[in-house]
Design an enzyme around this catalytic site. Structure first.
Site, short mmCIF file in Angstrom:
data_model
loop_
_atom_site.label_atom_id
_atom_site.label_comp_id
_atom_site.label_asym_id
_atom_site.label_seq_id
_atom_site.Cartn_x
_atom_site.Cartn_y
_atom_site.Cartn_z
N ASP A 281 3.70 6.90 5.96
CA ASP A 281 3.34 6.73 4.55
C ASP A 281 3.70 7.98 3.76
O ASP A 281 3.23 9.07 4.06
CB ASP A 281 1.83 6.46 4.46
CG ASP A 281 1.36 6.09 3.07
OD1 ASP A 281 2.20 6.05 2.13
OD2 ASP A 281 0.16 5.82 2.91
N GLY A 307 4.23 2.07 7.22
CA GLY A 307 4.09 2.78 5.96
C GLY A 307 2.75 2.55 5.30
O GLY A 307 1.73 2.35 5.96
N HIS A 308 2.78 2.53 3.96
CA HIS A 308 1.56 2.49 3.16
C HIS A 308 0.77 1.20 3.33
O HIS A 308 -0.46 1.22 3.42
CB HIS A 308 1.94 2.69 1.69
CG HIS A 308 0.79 2.89 0.77
ND1 HIS A 308 -0.07 3.96 0.88
CD2 HIS A 308 0.35 2.16 -0.30
CE1 HIS A 308 -0.98 3.89 -0.08
NE2 HIS A 308 -0.76 2.81 -0.80
N PHE A 309 1.46 0.07 3.38
CA PHE A 309 0.81 -1.23 3.56
C PHE A 309 1.02 -1.70 5.01
O PHE A 309 1.64 -2.73 5.27
CB PHE A 309 1.37 -2.26 2.57
CG PHE A 309 0.87 -2.08 1.17
CD1 PHE A 309 -0.40 -2.51 0.81
CD2 PHE A 309 1.66 -1.47 0.20
CE1 PHE A 309 -0.87 -2.35 -0.50
CE2 PHE A 309 1.20 -1.31 -1.10
CZ PHE A 309 -0.07 -1.74 -1.46
#
Length: 333
Positions: A281, A307-309
């Site tokens: 992320d 990553g972020h999601f």
């Protein structure tokens, strides 16, 4: 009588023979037991209800599933998403738990009053979520916090520490360790809230950056449903929503100011905590995940190659961790 009995016996024998043959050939048998028929009528997954509640004059949309007498798991979404980001997780958890996922004002299907008529601050978002939970009579919950869900959920925890039965942290920051390069333009706005600095952040609201949030750090983009960023972008593009999001970017500074209080809560209460964090992320780097262990060494940390999601492409890794954690930390019904 015996002739009829014999014919009935022969008929049953024929049916059993045909059923056995069908099974041997891999053809579904047409003769089922009562138990099999009952099993086949069971729903494939728990039913998800799509509801709305009027809270402080606002229409708050939420997803709800699972038995209401079971322990509650409260799913709090991030930016730029909504409860839609939990569409796949909800039915999985609802087999054993009462699951609630609201949309904040300005997000998803909840009311989005103009930013001149409603103060878009994280304190105000928390006020609405807090009143919403009171209205639907939810008095305790395990918090799932991702991105914006962290400051909203942890504000709730400060207000009602006795209600928090556990934390599931998925790329939800509570430490300055997680505020790095990505945040430089936002920090410029915090330091000098001019129109020029505000306008620099409009690029974060573009389709390219929304898609980037979902795919950056993901090794196999084909595992991420493109409807995710298309859904989010459609809502971001609503007239006036850009100003809502820019107000929240500026107010995010108040979350950083509260980090010491969040950390004091972790030290004092030590809630059962599972950290499942997309290690790649760029918005909240993995240093933010590791920092939780300073204040709650018993927290369980899993860095996921995503990553972020991370839930979008690594649900096959994350969901079993969540199920195991909840099974150990929540009472059985």
């Amino acid at each position: 009588m015996f002739k009829g009995f014999t014919m009935n016996m022969l008929g049953m024998a024929a049916i059993n023979t045909l059923a056995a043959a069908a099974l041997t050939l891999g053809i579904p048998a047409t003769v089922e037991s009562a138990a099999a028929r009952q099993e086949n009528t069971q729903p494939a997954s728990p039913i998800v209800h799509y509801r709305s509640a009027e809270v402080n004059g606002l229409n708050i949309f939420y997803r709800e599933a699972g038995p209401k007498d079971a322990p509650t798991v409260l799913l709090l979404h991030g930016f730029p998403s909504s409860s839609f980001q939990y569409r796949n997780l909800i039915p999985v958890l609802a087999a054993r738990y009462h699951v609630i996922a609201p949309d904040y004002p300005g997000f998803g299907r909840s009311s989005a009053p103009d930013h001149t008529a409603f103060a878009y601050t994280f304190t105000h978002l928390t006020d609405v979520v807090d009143a919403f939970l009171d209205q639907i009579d939810v008095k305790s919950y395990t918090l799932y916090i991702q991105d914006y869900g962290a400051p909203v959920g942890l504000r709730l925890a400060l207000r009602h520490p006795e209600r928090v039965t556990g934390l599931i942290v998925q790329n939800g920051n509570a430490y300055k360790d997680g505020i790095q390069d990505f945040w430089k333009p936002v920090e410029d706005l915090w330091a000098d809230p001019t129109a020029a600095n505000r306008n620099v952040l409009r690029k974060v609201l573009t389709p390219e950056l929304t898609k980037w949030q979902y795919l950056n750090g993901v090794k196999d983009p084909t595992r991420v449903d493109p409807d995710t960023w298309m859904h989010d972008q459609t809502l971001l593009d609503r007239p006036g929503n850009d100003e809502i999001q820019l107000d929240l970017f500026y107010d995010y500074r108040t979350n950083v100011a509260l980090y010491p209080e969040f950390q004091a809560f972790f030290r004092a209460r030590k809630p059962p905590t599972l950290i499942v964090w997309g290690a790649n992320d760029a918005i909240f780097p993995a240093a933010g995940a590791k920092a939780y262990l300073r204040d709650n060494p018993q927290a369980e940390l899993h860095l996921i190659d995503s990553g972020h999601f991370a839930l979008e492409d690594k649900a096959d890794e994350i969901v079993p961790l969540i199920q195991d954690f909840l099974g150990r930390t929540l009472p059985n019904r």
